[in-house]
Design a protein around this motif. Sequence first.
Motif, PDB file in Angstrom:
ATOM      1  N   PHE A   7       0.828  -1.200   0.000  1.00  0.00           N
ATOM      2  CA  PHE A   7       0.000   0.000   0.000  1.00  0.00           C
ATOM      3  C   PHE A   7       0.857   1.241   0.000  1.00  0.00           C
ATOM      4  O   PHE A   7       1.945   1.244   0.577  1.00  0.00           O
ATOM      5  N   GLY A   8       0.327   2.280  -0.566  1.00  0.00           N
ATOM      6  CA  GLY A   8       0.989   3.574  -0.488  1.00  0.00           C
ATOM      7  C   GLY A   8       0.250   4.533  -1.381  1.00  0.00           C
ATOM      8  O   GLY A   8      -0.285   4.122  -2.416  1.00  0.00           O
ATOM      9  N   PRO A   9       0.213   5.804  -1.011  1.00  0.00           N
ATOM     10  CA  PRO A   9      -0.453   6.791  -1.857  1.00  0.00           C
ATOM     11  C   PRO A   9       0.291   6.948  -3.183  1.00  0.00           C
ATOM     12  O   PRO A   9       1.434   6.487  -3.300  1.00  0.00           O
ATOM     13  N   PRO A  10      -0.322   7.590  -4.181  1.00  0.00           N
ATOM     14  CA  PRO A  10       0.368   7.819  -5.452  1.00  0.00           C
ATOM     15  C   PRO A  10       1.697   8.532  -5.212  1.00  0.00           C
ATOM     16  O   PRO A  10       1.733   9.510  -4.479  1.00  0.00           O
ATOM     17  N   GLY A  11       2.761   8.006  -5.772  1.00  0.00           N
ATOM     18  CA  GLY A  11       4.069   8.639  -5.622  1.00  0.00           C
ATOM     19  C   GLY A  11       4.861   8.145  -4.419  1.00  0.00           C
ATOM     20  O   GLY A  11       5.951   8.629  -4.143  1.00  0.00           O
ATOM     21  N   LEU A 121       4.724  13.884  -1.791  1.00  0.00           N
ATOM     22  CA  LEU A 121       4.122  13.230  -2.953  1.00  0.00           C
ATOM     23  C   LEU A 121       4.071  14.188  -4.135  1.00  0.00           C
ATOM     24  O   LEU A 121       4.425  13.835  -5.250  1.00  0.00           O
ATOM     25  N   PHE A 122       3.647  15.426  -3.864  1.00  0.00           N
ATOM     26  CA  PHE A 122       3.552  16.416  -4.934  1.00  0.00           C
ATOM     27  C   PHE A 122       4.933  16.718  -5.510  1.00  0.00           C
ATOM     28  O   PHE A 122       5.112  16.799  -6.710  1.00  0.00           O
ATOM     29  N   GLU A 123       5.921  16.840  -4.595  1.00  0.00           N
ATOM     30  CA  GLU A 123       7.289  17.100  -5.057  1.00  0.00           C
ATOM     31  C   GLU A 123       7.776  15.988  -5.988  1.00  0.00           C
ATOM     32  O   GLU A 123       8.362  16.247  -7.022  1.00  0.00           O
ATOM     33  N   ARG A 124       7.515  14.744  -5.577  1.00  0.00           N
ATOM     34  CA  ARG A 124       8.008  13.607  -6.369  1.00  0.00           C
ATOM     35  C   ARG A 124       7.374  13.584  -7.753  1.00  0.00           C
ATOM     36  O   ARG A 124       8.040  13.308  -8.741  1.00  0.00           O
ATOM     37  N   ILE A 125       6.078  13.869  -7.813  1.00  0.00           N
ATOM     38  CA  ILE A 125       5.397  13.848  -9.108  1.00  0.00           C
ATOM     39  C   ILE A 125       5.946  14.957 -10.002  1.00  0.00           C
ATOM     40  O   ILE A 125       6.205  14.750 -11.192  1.00  0.00           O
ATOM     41  N   GLU A 126       6.172  16.147  -9.409  1.00  0.00           N
ATOM     42  CA  GLU A 126       6.722  17.255 -10.180  1.00  0.00           C
ATOM     43  C   GLU A 126       8.089  16.859 -10.743  1.00  0.00           C
ATOM     44  O   GLU A 126       8.408  17.127 -11.890  1.00  0.00           O
ATOM     45  N   GLN A 127       8.883  16.190  -9.905  1.00  0.00           N
ATOM     46  CA  GLN A 127      10.221  15.779 -10.316  1.00  0.00           C
ATOM     47  C   GLN A 127      10.153  14.752 -11.449  1.00  0.00           C
ATOM     48  O   GLN A 127      10.887  14.848 -12.421  1.00  0.00           O
ATOM     49  N   ARG A 128       9.234  13.808 -11.312  1.00  0.00           N
ATOM     50  CA  ARG A 128       9.037  12.791 -12.340  1.00  0.00           C
ATOM     51  C   ARG A 128       8.826  13.458 -13.696  1.00  0.00           C
ATOM     52  O   ARG A 128       9.333  13.028 -14.701  1.00  0.00           O
ATOM     53  N   LYS A 129       8.042  14.568 -13.667  1.00  0.00           N
ATOM     54  CA  LYS A 129       7.733  15.270 -14.905  1.00  0.00           C
ATOM     55  C   LYS A 129       8.974  15.918 -15.486  1.00  0.00           C
ATOM     56  O   LYS A 129       9.253  15.801 -16.668  1.00  0.00           O
ATOM     57  N   THR A 130       9.754  16.635 -14.599  1.00  0.00           N
ATOM     58  CA  THR A 130      10.903  17.372 -15.119  1.00  0.00           C
ATOM     59  C   THR A 130      11.993  16.422 -15.591  1.00  0.00           C
ATOM     60  O   THR A 130      12.781  16.756 -16.465  1.00  0.00           O
ATOM     61  N   GLU A 131      12.022  15.225 -15.005  1.00  0.00           N
ATOM     62  CA  GLU A 131      13.034  14.254 -15.437  1.00  0.00           C
ATOM     63  C   GLU A 131      12.645  13.602 -16.751  1.00  0.00           C
ATOM     64  O   GLU A 131      13.378  12.771 -17.292  1.00  0.00           O
ATOM     65  N   GLY A 132      11.469  13.951 -17.238  1.00  0.00           N
ATOM     66  CA  GLY A 132      11.039  13.444 -18.543  1.00  0.00           C
ATOM     67  C   GLY A 132      10.672  11.972 -18.524  1.00  0.00           C
ATOM     68  O   GLY A 132      10.642  11.307 -19.538  1.00  0.00           O
ATOM     69  N   ASN A 146      -6.889  14.727  -6.602  1.00  0.00           N
ATOM     70  CA  ASN A 146      -8.056  13.833  -6.518  1.00  0.00           C
ATOM     71  C   ASN A 146      -7.631  12.416  -6.137  1.00  0.00           C
ATOM     72  O   ASN A 146      -8.269  11.772  -5.313  1.00  0.00           O
ATOM     73  N   ARG A 147      -6.522  11.944  -6.735  1.00  0.00           N
ATOM     74  CA  ARG A 147      -6.056  10.581  -6.422  1.00  0.00           C
ATOM     75  C   ARG A 147      -5.666  10.470  -4.950  1.00  0.00           C
ATOM     76  O   ARG A 147      -5.929   9.460  -4.301  1.00  0.00           O
ATOM     77  N   ILE A 148      -5.049  11.548  -4.426  1.00  0.00           N
ATOM     78  CA  ILE A 148      -4.650  11.525  -3.022  1.00  0.00           C
ATOM     79  C   ILE A 148      -5.886  11.566  -2.120  1.00  0.00           C
ATOM     80  O   ILE A 148      -5.968  10.849  -1.113  1.00  0.00           O
ATOM     81  N   LEU A 149      -6.877  12.378  -2.517  1.00  0.00           N
ATOM     82  CA  LEU A 149      -8.127  12.462  -1.758  1.00  0.00           C
ATOM     83  C   LEU A 149      -8.829  11.109  -1.736  1.00  0.00           C
ATOM     84  O   LEU A 149      -9.308  10.650  -0.689  1.00  0.00           O
ATOM     85  N   ILE A 150      -8.856  10.453  -2.886  1.00  0.00           N
ATOM     86  CA  ILE A 150      -9.493   9.139  -2.965  1.00  0.00           C
ATOM     87  C   ILE A 150      -8.721   8.121  -2.134  1.00  0.00           C
ATOM     88  O   ILE A 150      -9.307   7.266  -1.485  1.00  0.00           O
ATOM     89  N   TYR A 151      -7.397   8.255  -2.138  1.00  0.00           N
ATOM     90  CA  TYR A 151      -6.590   7.356  -1.304  1.00  0.00           C
ATOM     91  C   TYR A 151      -7.019   7.515   0.157  1.00  0.00           C
ATOM     92  O   TYR A 151      -7.212   6.539   0.862  1.00  0.00           O
ATOM     93  N   LYS A 152      -7.176   8.778   0.571  1.00  0.00           N
ATOM     94  CA  LYS A 152      -7.579   9.033   1.963  1.00  0.00           C
ATOM     95  C   LYS A 152      -8.971   8.486   2.238  1.00  0.00           C
ATOM     96  O   LYS A 152      -9.193   7.831   3.243  1.00  0.00           O
ATOM     97  N   ASN A 153      -9.902   8.790   1.345  1.00  0.00           N
ATOM     98  CA  ASN A 153     -11.306   8.430   1.604  1.00  0.00           C
ATOM     99  C   ASN A 153     -11.597   6.948   1.441  1.00  0.00           C
ATOM    100  O   ASN A 153     -12.341   6.372   2.210  1.00  0.00           O
ATOM    101  N   ASP A 154     -11.055   6.344   0.402  1.00  0.00           N
ATOM    102  CA  ASP A 154     -11.420   4.958   0.085  1.00  0.00           C
ATOM    103  C   ASP A 154     -10.386   3.933   0.538  1.00  0.00           C
ATOM    104  O   ASP A 154     -10.738   2.818   0.883  1.00  0.00           O
TER     105      ASP A 154
END
Length: 188
Positions: A7-11, A121-132, A146-154
């Motif tokens: 288990f783990g949230p996105p990122g 999590l947000f930092e990692r996703i941003e980095q993923r993008k800049t690293e191409g 939204n994905r993080i919110l759903i992770y929390k809720n569901d």
Amino acid sequence: MIIIILFGPPGAGKGTQAKILIEKHDIIQISTGDMLREEVNSGSSLGKTAKSIMDKGDLISDDIIMSIIEERIKKPDCQKGFILDGFPRTLNQAIALDYLVENKTLNIDQIIEIKVDEELLFERIEQRKTEGDLVRNDDNTEVLKNRILIYKNDTMPVLEYYRDLKRLKTVDGMQSIERVSEDIKKLF
Ligand code: ADP
């Protein structure tokens, strides 16, 4: 036969840790996200239904997910065991999985949570993008929220479910890949 749930949230680095675990235990990874993306790429009718839901970061219905999982774990390459990555994501999926596993007299060996702060999590996703790195349709900031919110809720209720049953192990996902992997190794 070894069954691991990750288990783990996105990122959070689930995919990375899953890859390390499959090598170590000589088992395969079952990622419902990857399987759904394959359906989308193949243009199947399931893929067409899934695409718009995934692009918004919402969840695919439990029925569809359960039938995908049931079919997948029947395959011969699952005989040595598997890591579930991205599943179960709802309480209904977790209960259906328990039922499925019991019926097959299988045992879930490890249920592991990789815990990470939201900001990181947000930092990692941003980095993923800049690293191409291969950028996913659902990796933009709005959808990620939204994905993080759903992770929390569901999904958090699923973690509570396993925690109450004393089946959940938590590792600190804020460390380096190596450290996280070391901590996971200690659980076995
Ligand atoms: P993440 O990086 O958010 O963990 P995944 O690659 O696991 O993403 O999943 C991508 C998308 O696929 C999810 O946002 C969701 O739309 C769908 N999905 C994957 N697994 C499930 C599941 N078990 N139940 C419902 N939807 C799922």
